[in-house]
Motif scaffolding. Structure first.
Motif, PDB file in Angstrom:
ATOM      1  N   VAL A 194       0.847  -1.202   0.000  1.00 25.04           N
ATOM      2  CA  VAL A 194       0.000   0.000   0.000  1.00 25.04           C
ATOM      3  C   VAL A 194       0.884   1.254   0.000  1.00 25.04           C
ATOM      4  O   VAL A 194       0.653   2.195  -0.765  1.00 25.04           O
ATOM      5  N   ALA A 195       1.928   1.231   0.839  1.00 27.73           N
ATOM      6  CA  ALA A 195       2.825   2.393   0.901  1.00 27.73           C
ATOM      7  C   ALA A 195       3.524   2.607  -0.444  1.00 27.73           C
ATOM      8  O   ALA A 195       3.669   3.746  -0.912  1.00 27.73           O
ATOM      9  N   ALA A 198       0.997   3.990  -2.873  1.00 28.84           N
ATOM     10  CA  ALA A 198       0.680   5.384  -2.516  1.00 28.84           C
ATOM     11  C   ALA A 198       1.820   6.314  -2.912  1.00 28.84           C
ATOM     12  O   ALA A 198       1.588   7.432  -3.402  1.00 28.84           O
ATOM     13  N   ALA A 199       3.061   5.851  -2.732  1.00 30.26           N
ATOM     14  CA  ALA A 199       4.216   6.678  -3.110  1.00 30.26           C
ATOM     15  C   ALA A 199       4.212   6.927  -4.621  1.00 30.26           C
ATOM     16  O   ALA A 199       4.423   8.057  -5.090  1.00 30.26           O
ATOM     17  N   LEU A 201       1.643   6.840  -6.575  1.00 31.54           N
ATOM     18  CA  LEU A 201       0.511   7.728  -6.902  1.00 31.54           C
ATOM     19  C   LEU A 201       0.821   9.180  -6.541  1.00 31.54           C
ATOM     20  O   LEU A 201       0.449  10.108  -7.266  1.00 31.54           O
ATOM     21  N   SER A 202       1.519   9.369  -5.420  1.00 30.76           N
ATOM     22  CA  SER A 202       1.846  10.749  -5.033  1.00 30.76           C
ATOM     23  C   SER A 202       2.798  11.370  -6.053  1.00 30.76           C
ATOM     24  O   SER A 202       2.794  12.572  -6.286  1.00 30.76           O
ATOM     25  N   VAL A 461      10.090   8.100   2.400  1.00 30.28           N
ATOM     26  CA  VAL A 461       9.117   7.089   2.828  1.00 30.28           C
ATOM     27  C   VAL A 461       9.790   5.991   3.650  1.00 30.28           C
ATOM     28  O   VAL A 461       9.323   5.620   4.724  1.00 30.28           O
TER      29      VAL A 461
END
Lengths: 483, 191
Positions: A194-195, A198-199, A201-202, A461
């Motif tokens: 997930v991280a 998300a990274a 996507l960011s 991250v």
């Protein structure tokens, strides 16, 4: 006609797949790095082509890469070591094909006057009309982007490749996800994925990331190659499972170094900065081979520049001579450094960083106007939002500062070095180009942030996720007293 | 716990990026827009640039005109002209499709285009029927450029002679088909 562009992409993927697979890369990582490895090996041949009296056709460089891939494939078949990695090839080819189709259907393209300078050299390379009379300009633009788009001209599909930027962007996104997911997997299970997602996507939601995805320039490619080198070497140093043998990681990172050297004027310095982290934290032959490749690539490119200048009775530029000396000196210096006691070597990054700041200080003492104007423009671009990075850009800078100052961690030195040397190096470059940075999203430094963004994201991250925030002593005492 | 904070932090970044995307897009110089969809994707970037950007026209239109009107030409540039620079030479090869670019030194100096043209040249300058005539704004060390070609007799191996004139403090680059240059104009090709 555009079918030829798709075939070229598949050819690069196949070349990269064969080479990376041969050196021990497997699974998803193999699918992610196949395209950049194929492109980088082609660019390494283009570098050799540039120095030797050979025609400058990009297709000749591709032929060299194909021959290497065929040799390795033959060895693989002969040794019967060909394993079940075809899934990776299929995956990379399928994703790339869909991405190519989408980009051909949706004609997104960003360009500025700079883009046309690159394409000007593409035309000259493709028509073998590359003369030595334009040293100043080619020293600034270098070889990577002209060679890549030169393929389009030589294949007759227009004056530039329409899909390569989107493919490089995909490689960056997948690599960010895979690096983080692999590093965090030991501590967190599903949350690691997930991280990672998300990274990615960011990253892709940054307006400027989308701009650079379709922008005809070298920034996105530099970002990809820097992330590959730093990310793979980081995995090798820390020893987390990324999908390759440790030697495979080092070899792939080394293979793409020549491509970084011929992508940007500061590409050689960027390769050496990451190499210093590698030299400090690794032993054996791998760091030496890496540094030797970086040194040789820098020396070969700048030797070509000096040779071309001398053959046309032009005085070689000071930067070409300096970089030639640096490239040559890199190899013996690396041998000396590797023979130093480990305790001494651990100081090397700090000495290097301090030297960069000292150089900058020396420049400022000589002429403070360039730095003042550059710092002012950079502040306006970031904090005044003129650079197009928005509030998120500013938040991200804050997160980087917190990650650097708030945590004590040695194992990610290679990522940290890339991030913390960016500031002094960028301002030193302003002195070398003899002009301050300016306000606006077209400014060089504002565009160069792209080189750093993916590495900085991975750095931030993983630091936040794996380490405990370092609270200053006086604060922790206050907390204890009040309790 | 820590990973939760990290994911939350990344979610904030994503949300912030999404909220800002459109405002950033609408306040940029159009050249720096992230999403620029082109109507005709088969066009070369040079063509698109010349059509859409005055900056590109200033930098490249002279060279592109040479490439379009007189490809494969040999171009002779006066060695002492401000535009006889590697930058221009590079563009003449790249976008001007030049076969060769050489430096020359004129045996005399000339102040106007009329002085160097023969009768056919003056006729070509006056009439687009006989002379393919293009002009435009310049940027790299010349303010304006003129390209004068003998349209009726043009071949693929033309020779274009470069002249540098200064008018009101601004340098004009003229590239003239050798057939339109007066026979009294002499030059030596530099080694």
């Amino acid at each position: 006609m555009l079918m030829l562009e798709w075939l070229l992409v598949l050819c690069w993927i196949l070349i990269g797949f064969v080479i990376a697979r041969y050196v021990g890369v497997r699974g998803n990582l193999l699918a992610i790095v196949a395209l950049p490895v194929g492109v980088s090996v082609t660019l390494a041949f283009a570098l050799v082509q540039f120095v030797l009296p050979l025609p400058s056709w990009p297709l000749l460089a591709l032929l060299g890469a194909i021959v290497v891939a065929l040799l390795l494939l033959t060895l693989d078949v002969y040794r019967r070591t060909m394993s079940r990695e075809w899934r990776s090839l299929l995956l990379a080819s399928l994703v790339a094909s869909v991405a190519v189709a989408i980009q051909l259907w949706l004609p997104l393209r960003n360009w500025s006057t700079d883009s046309l300078y690159y394409l000007e050299f593409s035309t000259q390379l493709a028509t073998d009309n590359f003369s030595n009379g334009y040293l100043g300009e080619i020293e600034k633009r270098l070889l990577a982007v002209p060679v890549l788009h030169g393929f389009a001209i030589q294949l007759g599909v227009g004056d530039h490749l329409r899909t390569i930027g989107g493919l490089f962007a995909l490689c960056i996104l997948f690599l960010v996800w895979w690096l983080l997911r692999s590093r965090l997997r030991g501590s967190y299970r599903t949350a690691a994925d997930v991280a990672g997602v998300a990274a990615a996507l960011s990253l892709v939601t940054f307006n400027r990331f989308i701009f650079h995805t379709f922008y005809i320039n070298s920034h996105l490619f530099v970002a990809l190659i820097m992330l590959m080198i730093a990310g793979l070497l980081w995995a090798r140093i820390v020893g987390f499972e990324l999908g390759s043998s440790p030697d495979g990681l080092a070899i792939v990172a080394t293979l793409v170094v020549p491509a970084l050297v011929v992508s940007r004027a500061e590409g050689g310095l960027l390769a050496l900065i990451i190499g210093i982290g590698f030299l400090t934290q690794a032993s054996g032959r791998a760091p030496l081979v890496y540094m030797a490749t970086a040194g040789a690539s820098i020396a070969v490119w700048n030797f070509g520049m000096v040779l071309a200048a001398m053959s046309t009775d032009v005085e070689p530029s000071r930067s070409a001579l300096l970089m030639l000396a640096l490239g040559v000196a890199t190899i013996p210096a690396s041998v000396v450094i590797l023979r130093m006691p480990a305790a001494w070597r651990s100081f090397l990054p700090f000495v290097f960083e301090a030297s960069l700041w000292a150089f900058l200080l020396a420049m400022v003492i000589r002429d403070d106007e360039i730095l003042l104007k550059s710092a002012q423009a950079t502040f306006v671009n970031l904090a005044g939002f003129e650079g197009g990075w928005g509030v998120t850009g500013l938040i991200f800078v804050g997160l980087c500062v917190l990650a650097i100052a708030g945590y004590r961690c040695r194992e990610d030195l290679i990522l940290r070095l890339a991030v913390t040397t960016f500031v002094p190096l960028s301002f030193l470059l302003a002195y070398l180009r003899e002009g301050a940075y300016r306000v606006g999203d077209g400014d060089s430094l504002n565009r160069m942030w792209m080189h750093l963004l993916p590495i900085a994201l991975v750095f931030v991250v993983q630091r936040f996720a794996l380490n405990r925030l370092r609270v200053p002593t006086y604060l922790s005492q206050k907390v204890t007293n009040s309790a | 716990m820590r990973i939760g904070i990290v994911i939350a932090m990344l979610t904030v970044l994503i949300a912030s990026n999404l909220v800002e995307f459109y405002p950033i897009e609408t306040t940029r110089d159009p050249e720096m827009d992230a999403i620029r969809i082109h109507d005709a994707d088969d066009r070369d970037l040079l063509e698109v640039g010349l059509a859409e950007s005055s900056n590109v026209r200033r930098w490249f239109s002279s060279h592109a005109a040479v490439g379009a009107l007189a490809p494969d030409s040999t171009i002779l540039l006066p060695a002492d002209a401000p535009f006889a620079s590697p930058r221009i030479t590079s563009s003449l090869y790249g976008f001007g499709d030049a076969a060769d670019v050489r430096k020359i030194t004129f045996r005399e100096t000339y102040d106007t285009l009329d002085e160097v043209l023969n009768a056919a040249g003056r006729q070509a300058l006056a009439s687009e029927v006989v002379g393919s005539f293009a002009t435009g704004p310049g940027k790299t060390r010349f303010a304006q450029w003129i390209l004068l070609i003998d349209r009726l007799n043009a071949t693929s191996t033309d020779v274009l002679v470069g002249f540098s004139f200064e008018v009101d403090g601004e340098v004009i680059m003229a590239l003239v088909d050798q057939r339109l240059v007066s026979s009294s104009v002499g030059w030596d090709v530099d080694a």
